[in-house]
Structure formats: structure tokens, C-alpha cells
Design a protein around this motif. Structure first.
Motif, PDB file in Angstrom:
ATOM      1  N   LYS A   1       0.865  -1.178   0.000  1.00  0.00           N
ATOM      2  CA  LYS A   1       0.000   0.000   0.000  1.00  0.00           C
ATOM      3  C   LYS A   1       0.899   1.225   0.000  1.00  0.00           C
ATOM      4  CE  LYS A   1      -4.065   1.350  -0.363  1.00  0.00           C
ATOM      5  NZ  LYS A   1      -4.680   1.061  -1.624  1.00  0.00           N
ATOM      6  N   ILE A   2       1.281   1.640  -1.189  1.00  0.00           N
ATOM      7  CA  ILE A   2       2.248   2.727  -1.338  1.00  0.00           C
ATOM      8  C   ILE A   2       1.570   4.087  -1.244  1.00  0.00           C
ATOM      9  CG2 ILE A   2       4.010   3.706  -2.858  1.00  0.00           C
ATOM     10  CD1 ILE A   2       4.321   0.820  -3.950  1.00  0.00           C
ATOM     11  N   GLY A   3       0.317   4.170  -1.647  1.00  0.00           N
ATOM     12  CA  GLY A   3      -0.418   5.422  -1.523  1.00  0.00           C
ATOM     13  C   GLY A   3      -0.491   6.238  -2.791  1.00  0.00           C
ATOM     14  N   PHE A   4      -0.008   5.709  -3.902  1.00  0.00           N
ATOM     15  CA  PHE A   4      -0.144   6.420  -5.167  1.00  0.00           C
ATOM     16  C   PHE A   4      -1.571   6.255  -5.660  1.00  0.00           C
ATOM     17  CE2 PHE A   4       4.534   5.336  -5.831  1.00  0.00           C
ATOM     18  CZ  PHE A   4       4.952   6.565  -5.382  1.00  0.00           C
ATOM     19  N   SER A   5      -2.172   7.334  -6.116  1.00  0.00           N
ATOM     20  CA  SER A   5      -3.542   7.277  -6.626  1.00  0.00           C
ATOM     21  C   SER A   5      -3.533   6.851  -8.087  1.00  0.00           C
ATOM     22  CB  SER A   5      -4.204   8.649  -6.495  1.00  0.00           C
ATOM     23  OG  SER A   5      -4.264   9.018  -5.146  1.00  0.00           O
ATOM     24  N   GLU A   6      -4.508   6.030  -8.442  1.00  0.00           N
ATOM     25  CA  GLU A   6      -4.640   5.576  -9.821  1.00  0.00           C
ATOM     26  C   GLU A   6      -5.913   6.163 -10.410  1.00  0.00           C
ATOM     27  OE1 GLU A   6      -4.687   1.381  -9.422  1.00  0.00           O
ATOM     28  OE2 GLU A   6      -2.640   1.285  -8.703  1.00  0.00           O
ATOM     29  N   PHE A   7      -5.881   6.427 -11.701  1.00  0.00           N
ATOM     30  CA  PHE A   7      -7.017   7.012 -12.385  1.00  0.00           C
ATOM     31  C   PHE A   7      -7.472   6.099 -13.506  1.00  0.00           C
ATOM     32  CE2 PHE A   7      -4.600  10.468 -10.544  1.00  0.00           C
ATOM     33  CZ  PHE A   7      -5.583  11.197  -9.902  1.00  0.00           C
ATOM     34  N   LEU A   8      -8.696   6.283 -13.963  1.00  0.00           N
ATOM     35  CA  LEU A   8      -9.241   5.445 -15.022  1.00  0.00           C
ATOM     36  C   LEU A   8      -8.529   5.629 -16.355  1.00  0.00           C
ATOM     37  CD1 LEU A   8     -13.063   5.715 -14.275  1.00  0.00           C
ATOM     38  CD2 LEU A   8     -11.515   3.827 -13.764  1.00  0.00           C
TER      39      LEU A   8
END
Length: 107
Positions: free
Chosen positions: A36-43
Motif C-alpha cells: 500500500k504505497i499510496g499512489f492514486s490511480e485514475f481510469l
């Protein structure tokens, strides 16, 4: 009347070498790696490089499910302060090249 379908959670069998000694008792425990690195992913396939501490913190709500397991959690260095001292995490690692190589060697 429409019935809801029940969902089953499949848990892999625990091998004998994953036993943990606790006092004079032995309890079954799996080795679990949570990343759980915390980078946000987008569609649209973008990955944000800003660390989302809320994302890391929300992941702790499932840790009680692994209370009998040996949990290693891999996170960004910014998230360490949120996770230190958590009784469900046996080993806390930061996301960097050295740690990745260490985990590959352990596998």
C-alpha cells in the motif's frame, strides 16, 4: 422475491512451515505481504506521484482479518508514521529498490 447470491471468501491452505510459536502454543499463520504505497490511480491510466496518506490509513481497517498471520506491509516512507506501532503488522518496510530486492531474495 429475488435471493441474493452468497459470496465465499477462499483462503489458501496454510503450510506447516508457516506455524508460529506463541509461548507453548502453536498457531497457524500465513505470510502475508500487503503493498500500500499510496499512489492514486485514475481510469485514464495516469498514476499520481503524490502520496495519499488517507489511502494508506484506510487500508489498516482490514488488518484485523490477518491477526493470526505474519503481516509485512510495504509502504511509502511518508506513510510510516501512520503504521508504526500497529499490533497487526509484524514487519513494516519502505518502498525503495533495496527493499524490493530484499523481498525478491526472500521469495
Amino acid at each position: 422475491m429475488k435471493l441474493k447470491k452468497k459470496t465465499k471468501v477462499l483462503i489458501p491452505a496454510v503450510r506447516a512451515e508457516n506455524r508460529l510459536a506463541v509461548g507453548n502454543k502453536h498457531q497457524q499463520g500465513r505470510k502475508v505481504l500487503i503493498i500500500k504505497i499510496g499512489f492514486s490511480e485514475f481510469l485514464d491510466n495516469r498514476v499520481e506521484t503524490t502520496i495519499s496518506l488517507g489511502d494508506i490509513l484506510r487500508s489498516t481497517s482490514i488488518l484485523h482479518l490477518f491477526r493470526n498471520d505474519v503481516v509485512t506491509l510495504l509502504t511509502a516512507k511518508e506513510g510510516l508514521i501512520l503504521l508504526e506501532g500497529n499490533p497487526y503488522i509484524k514487519r513494516l518496510l519502505t518502498y525503495d529498490l533495496t527493499t524490493i530486492l530484499q523481498l525478491q531474495a526472500e521469495h
